[in-house]
Scaffold this motif. Structure first.
Motif, PDB file in Angstrom:
ATOM      1  N   PRO A   1      53.840  89.202   3.849  1.00 41.17           N
ATOM      2  CA  PRO A   1      53.290  88.371   3.934  1.00 41.17           C
ATOM      3  C   PRO A   1      53.933  86.854   4.286  1.00 41.17           C
ATOM      4  CG  PRO A   1      52.997  89.230   1.925  1.00 41.17           C
ATOM      5  CD  PRO A   1      54.007  90.325   2.509  1.00 41.17           C
ATOM      6  N   ASN A   2      55.879  87.166   4.214  1.00 41.57           N
ATOM      7  CA  ASN A   2      56.573  85.924   4.011  1.00 41.57           C
ATOM      8  C   ASN A   2      57.217  86.133   5.778  1.00 41.57           C
ATOM      9  OD1 ASN A   2      56.574  84.809   1.461  1.00 41.57           O
ATOM     10  ND2 ASN A   2      58.062  86.769   0.989  1.00 41.57           N
ATOM     11  N   SER A   3      56.495  87.343   6.720  1.00 44.57           N
ATOM     12  CA  SER A   3      56.843  87.178   8.000  1.00 44.57           C
ATOM     13  C   SER A   3      56.778  86.422   9.115  1.00 44.57           C
ATOM     14  CB  SER A   3      56.379  88.996   8.641  1.00 44.57           C
ATOM     15  OG  SER A   3      57.025  89.964   7.835  1.00 44.57           O
ATOM     16  N   VAL A   4      57.174  85.679   9.545  1.00 42.34           N
ATOM     17  CA  VAL A   4      57.137  84.030  10.338  1.00 42.34           C
ATOM     18  C   VAL A   4      56.838  84.515  11.601  1.00 42.34           C
ATOM     19  CG1 VAL A   4      57.480  82.028  11.302  1.00 42.34           C
ATOM     20  CG2 VAL A   4      58.625  82.605   9.426  1.00 42.34           C
ATOM     21  N   HIS A   5      55.733  85.392  11.670  1.00 45.31           N
ATOM     22  CA  HIS A   5      54.837  86.404  13.398  1.00 45.31           C
ATOM     23  C   HIS A   5      54.230  85.348  14.062  1.00 45.31           C
ATOM     24  CE1 HIS A   5      50.930  85.370  11.870  1.00 45.31           C
ATOM     25  NE2 HIS A   5      50.684  85.943  11.045  1.00 45.31           N
ATOM     26  N   GLN A   6      54.338  84.147  14.070  1.00 44.71           N
ATOM     27  CA  GLN A   6      53.252  83.491  15.178  1.00 44.71           C
ATOM     28  C   GLN A   6      52.519  84.034  16.216  1.00 44.71           C
ATOM     29  OE1 GLN A   6      57.737  83.870  16.884  1.00 44.71           O
ATOM     30  NE2 GLN A   6      57.694  81.357  17.025  1.00 44.71           N
ATOM     31  N   GLY A   7      51.161  84.357  15.140  1.00 39.59           N
ATOM     32  CA  GLY A   7      50.524  85.129  15.533  1.00 39.59           C
ATOM     33  C   GLY A   7      50.480  86.519  16.510  1.00 39.59           C
ATOM     34  N   ALA A   8      51.856  86.807  16.384  1.00 37.78           N
ATOM     35  CA  ALA A   8      51.643  88.702  17.444  1.00 37.78           C
ATOM     36  C   ALA A   8      52.162  89.451  16.545  1.00 37.78           C
ATOM     37  CB  ALA A   8      52.507  87.935  18.431  1.00 37.78           C
ATOM     38  N   ALA A   9      51.974  90.538  16.727  1.00 34.31           N
ATOM     39  CA  ALA A   9      52.297  91.469  16.061  1.00 34.31           C
ATOM     40  C   ALA A   9      52.527  92.765  16.946  1.00 34.31           C
ATOM     41  CB  ALA A   9      52.178  92.040  14.287  1.00 34.31           C
TER      42      ALA A   9
END
Length: 263
Positions: free
Chosen positions: A84-92
């Protein structure tokens, strides 16, 4: 009379299980930079891409190059299995770990190869930063161990800022055996230790044309005793203060710079 089947030794069973687990292992990369570089890497096996519309627009060229069909989701319902703390910037992006090949394939060939070996460096952020430095400063490979070293993870890839896709990162079974193998290839193997008498530059005086392997230990414990006994020489970084005050990723960058061949 039927012959009783021979029971497999435990080590054979464990090796087969590890191979099977490795074949099914996947990694979720996240963040625009890490995902873009993975999409653009032809060596990387890509399985599933989850993006928001905004991220899809920013990654449009990379998605087209990878020929992958993205799953576009609402930003409020971003369902990739990330911390949940991952700064994914809307992409995985779900991928298979990279296979860089053997030690010899990566460590022989450069004019004056230099490699970094990591002795129980488990923090993915440190390893990611080391991969960045290794790429910038021209290392042939970064080498850890299969156990007690950071595997490929989204956090490592994000910290590496794309270097994970380009900089060979090998994880070998046994570090001491790997050091011996490098020595047999002609490498001078130097272990970084704050208590060493000589600096990297002093140890390489007149030997800058030799292939060099630099071994760094985890912050705190440093190199294990077995590692110290296996390297050719212990060396320290030439600076005011104790080695323990340096982050391992900073030490790796300084050590690589100090080991460069100079005319």
């Amino acid at each position: 009379m039927s012959k009783k089947p021979t029971k497999k030794p435990q080590w054979v069973i464990e090796k087969e299980q590890a191979k099977k687990a490795g074949a099914s292992e996947t990694v979720w990369l996240f963040g625009l930079h890490a995902v873009r570089d993975a999409l653009m890497n032809p060596r990387r096996e890509k399985l599933r891409l989850i993006v928001t519309l905004n991220a899809q627009n920013k990654l449009e060229e990379a998605i087209a190059a990878a020929r992958i069909e993205p799953e576009v989701v609402d930003p409020r319902k971003f369902n990739a299995p990330l911390d949940p703390n991952s700064v994914h910037q809307g992409a995985a992006l779900e991928v298979k770990p990279l296979n860089w090949g053997s030690l010899a394939e990566n460590c022989i060939g450069a004019e004056v190869p230099r490699v970094l070996l990591l002795d129980r460096v488990t923090d993915p952020h440190n390893v990611g930063a080391i991969l960045r430095s290794a790429e910038v400063l021209g290392a042939s490979a970064v080498i850890g161990t299969r156990h007690h070293s950071a595997p490929e993870t989204g956090a490592l890839a994000k910290t590496a800022s794309g270097a994970l896709e380009r900089q060979p990162y090998l994880r070998m079974r046994n570090l001491s055996d790997t050091i011996t193998e490098l020595q047999n290839m002609g490498f001078l193997v130097l272990g970084l230790d704050g208590e060493a008498e000589q600096t990297i530059e002093q140890a390489l005086e007149g030997r800058k044309d030799r292939p060099v392997a630099l071994v760094l230990g985890a912050e705190g414990p440093g190199l294990r005793q077995k590692t110290k006994e296996t390297v050719d020489q212990l060396v320290k970084i030439d600076f005011a203060g104790g080695f323990g005050s340096l982050n391992v990723s900073n030490a790796a960058a300084i050590a690589l710079y100090a080991s460069r061949e100079r005319s």
